[in-house]
Design a protein around this motif. Structure first.
Motif, PDB file in Angstrom:
ATOM      1  N   ASN A 113     -10.396   9.073  -3.069  1.00 13.13           N
ATOM      2  CA  ASN A 113      -9.368   8.874  -2.690  1.00 13.13           C
ATOM      3  C   ASN A 113      -9.202  10.317  -1.633  1.00 13.13           C
ATOM      4  OD1 ASN A 113      -8.084   6.955  -4.846  1.00 13.13           O
ATOM      5  ND2 ASN A 113      -8.442   8.790  -6.333  1.00 13.13           N
ATOM      6  N   ALA A 114     -10.474  10.510  -0.950  1.00 13.09           N
ATOM      7  CA  ALA A 114      -9.982  11.579  -0.179  1.00 13.09           C
ATOM      8  C   ALA A 114     -11.136  11.500   1.221  1.00 13.09           C
ATOM      9  CB  ALA A 114     -10.545  12.707  -0.077  1.00 13.09           C
ATOM     10  N   CYS A 115     -10.229  11.473   2.516  1.00 14.74           N
ATOM     11  CA  CYS A 115     -11.004  11.507   3.112  1.00 14.74           C
ATOM     12  C   CYS A 115     -11.805  12.583   3.861  1.00 14.74           C
ATOM     13  CB  CYS A 115      -9.483  11.873   4.733  1.00 14.74           C
ATOM     14  SG  CYS A 115      -8.429  10.504   4.725  1.00 14.74           S
ATOM     15  N   VAL A 116     -12.666  12.398   3.997  1.00 13.75           N
ATOM     16  CA  VAL A 116     -14.059  14.055   4.520  1.00 13.75           C
ATOM     17  C   VAL A 116     -14.769  13.384   5.871  1.00 13.75           C
ATOM     18  CG1 VAL A 116     -14.606  14.141   1.785  1.00 13.75           C
ATOM     19  CG2 VAL A 116     -15.790  12.286   3.314  1.00 13.75           C
ATOM     20  N   ASN A 117     -15.741  14.788   5.636  1.00 16.80           N
ATOM     21  CA  ASN A 117     -15.982  14.551   7.259  1.00 16.80           C
ATOM     22  C   ASN A 117     -17.934  14.405   6.374  1.00 16.80           C
ATOM     23  OD1 ASN A 117     -17.815  15.365   9.761  1.00 16.80           O
ATOM     24  ND2 ASN A 117     -16.625  16.927  10.196  1.00 16.80           N
ATOM     25  N   LEU A 118     -18.404  13.400   7.202  1.00 21.17           N
ATOM     26  CA  LEU A 118     -19.513  13.535   6.314  1.00 21.17           C
ATOM     27  C   LEU A 118     -20.784  14.272   7.016  1.00 21.17           C
ATOM     28  CD1 LEU A 118     -19.879   8.774   5.726  1.00 21.17           C
ATOM     29  CD2 LEU A 118     -19.026  10.500   4.949  1.00 21.17           C
ATOM     30  N   THR A 119     -20.422  14.960   8.394  1.00 20.58           N
ATOM     31  CA  THR A 119     -21.340  15.786   8.780  1.00 20.58           C
ATOM     32  C   THR A 119     -21.931  17.004   8.247  1.00 20.58           C
ATOM     33  OG1 THR A 119     -20.156  16.739  10.291  1.00 20.58           O
ATOM     34  CG2 THR A 119     -21.087  14.596  10.695  1.00 20.58           C
ATOM     35  N   CYS A 128       0.781  -1.184   0.110  1.00 20.74           N
ATOM     36  CA  CYS A 128      -0.138  -0.012  -0.072  1.00 20.74           C
ATOM     37  C   CYS A 128       0.745   0.921   0.355  1.00 20.74           C
ATOM     38  CB  CYS A 128      -0.986   0.074   1.053  1.00 20.74           C
ATOM     39  SG  CYS A 128      -2.167  -1.881   1.014  1.00 20.74           S
ATOM     40  N   ALA A 129       0.178   2.559  -0.309  1.00 19.56           N
ATOM     41  CA  ALA A 129       0.883   3.346  -0.739  1.00 19.56           C
ATOM     42  C   ALA A 129       1.382   4.380   0.783  1.00 19.56           C
ATOM     43  CB  ALA A 129       0.604   4.429  -1.622  1.00 19.56           C
ATOM     44  N   ALA A 130       1.980   5.021   0.552  1.00 19.95           N
ATOM     45  CA  ALA A 130       2.365   6.357   2.341  1.00 19.95           C
ATOM     46  C   ALA A 130       0.314   6.721   2.410  1.00 19.95           C
ATOM     47  CB  ALA A 130       3.202   6.967   2.059  1.00 19.95           C
ATOM     48  N   GLY A 131       0.655   6.640   3.654  1.00 18.04           N
ATOM     49  CA  GLY A 131      -0.849   7.388   3.642  1.00 18.04           C
ATOM     50  C   GLY A 131      -2.438   5.920   3.846  1.00 18.04           C
ATOM     51  N   GLN A 132      -2.223   4.765   3.559  1.00 18.28           N
ATOM     52  CA  GLN A 132      -3.127   4.049   3.575  1.00 18.28           C
ATOM     53  C   GLN A 132      -2.700   2.277   4.186  1.00 18.28           C
ATOM     54  OE1 GLN A 132      -2.636   2.924  -1.495  1.00 18.28           O
ATOM     55  NE2 GLN A 132      -3.989   4.784  -1.724  1.00 18.28           N
ATOM     56  N   VAL A 133      -4.323   2.109   4.348  1.00 23.46           N
ATOM     57  CA  VAL A 133      -3.665   0.666   4.970  1.00 23.46           C
ATOM     58  C   VAL A 133      -4.946  -0.090   4.429  1.00 23.46           C
ATOM     59  CG1 VAL A 133      -3.660   1.860   7.270  1.00 23.46           C
ATOM     60  CG2 VAL A 133      -5.886   1.688   6.575  1.00 23.46           C
ATOM     61  N   CYS A 134      -4.064  -1.621   4.995  1.00 20.43           N
ATOM     62  CA  CYS A 134      -4.983  -2.762   4.242  1.00 20.43           C
ATOM     63  C   CYS A 134      -5.973  -3.240   4.559  1.00 20.43           C
ATOM     64  CB  CYS A 134      -3.600  -3.766   4.411  1.00 20.43           C
ATOM     65  SG  CYS A 134      -4.494  -5.288   2.668  1.00 20.43           S
TER      66      CYS A 134
END
Length: 205
Positions: A43-49, A19-25
């Motif tokens: 490919n983004a981390c978002v706040n669902l609220t 996995c690339a940097a910043g990723q987890v399996c």
């Protein structure tokens, strides 16, 4: 080396698939590692609220004009009717509540449909009337003229040569109780002729 390809960052899903940097399996697939209450959407981390493109869940996009609040698409102000934000206090198509439509001669005021009258007319109850000529609403709503009276210029008046005396229209030229003027009664055996009490046979007119 024996590895868990469902969870190994160096061998994710299969051997030597790192996995690339910043990723987890995660379950054999490389995914973004999001923290602080964020969720990986694509490919983004978002706040669902509060994310308008991912509101409550990934891919749930709010319509134009709506904002994401607490994971729900909502109006920044006013009331949501369908995908539109409206002011139910003044919107004639959503008056007081969504879907309540006012008639063609009505306006929405304070959340209620109210009839509008043409210039020169006044709303009395559910009808538009001319208070200058309407006998039932003469000068004001509910002000009715007495029998024999007409509404002229917003005031109850007697028609023709008649005069208002004691709530009734009389002809002071011939009326025994109002001869010449109101409350001027002729004596017995007199009659009213031309607005004057004159001697005559019989009770007169």
């Amino acid at each position: 080396v024996c590895v868990d390809t469902d969870a190994s960052n160096a061998h994710c899903g299969q051997c030597n698939s790192a996995c690339a940097a910043g990723q987890v399996c995660d379950q054999g697939a490389c995914r973004l590692s999001c923290g602080n209450g964020l969720t990986a959407c694509g490919n983004a981390c978002v706040n669902l609220t509060n994310n308008a493109n991912n509101c409550g869940a990934c891919g749930v996009r709010c319509a134009t004009g709506l904002v994401c609040t607490g994971g729900q698409c909502a109006c920044p102000s006013g009331t949501r009717c369908g995908n539109s934000c409206v002011n139910t206090a003044s919107d004639p198509r959503n008056c007081g509540a969504c879907g309540v439509t006012c008639g063609s001669m009505q306006v929405c005021s304070a959340g209620a449909c109210k009839t509008t009258c043409a210039p020169g007319l006044r709303l009395c109850g559910d009808s538009c009337v001319d208070t200058n000529t309407n006998r039932n609403h003469c000068g004001a709503c509910g002000a009715s003229c007495a029998a024999g009276q007409d509404c002229m210029g917003g005031a109850c008046r007697c028609a023709g040569n008649f005069t208002l005396c004691g709530g009734a229209c009389v002809n002071t030229n011939t009326n025994l109780m109002h001869c010449g003027q109101c409350n001027n009664a002729c004596l017995l055996l007199f009659k009213c002729n031309g607005g004057a009490c004159r001697p005559g046979i019989g009770p007169g007119n």
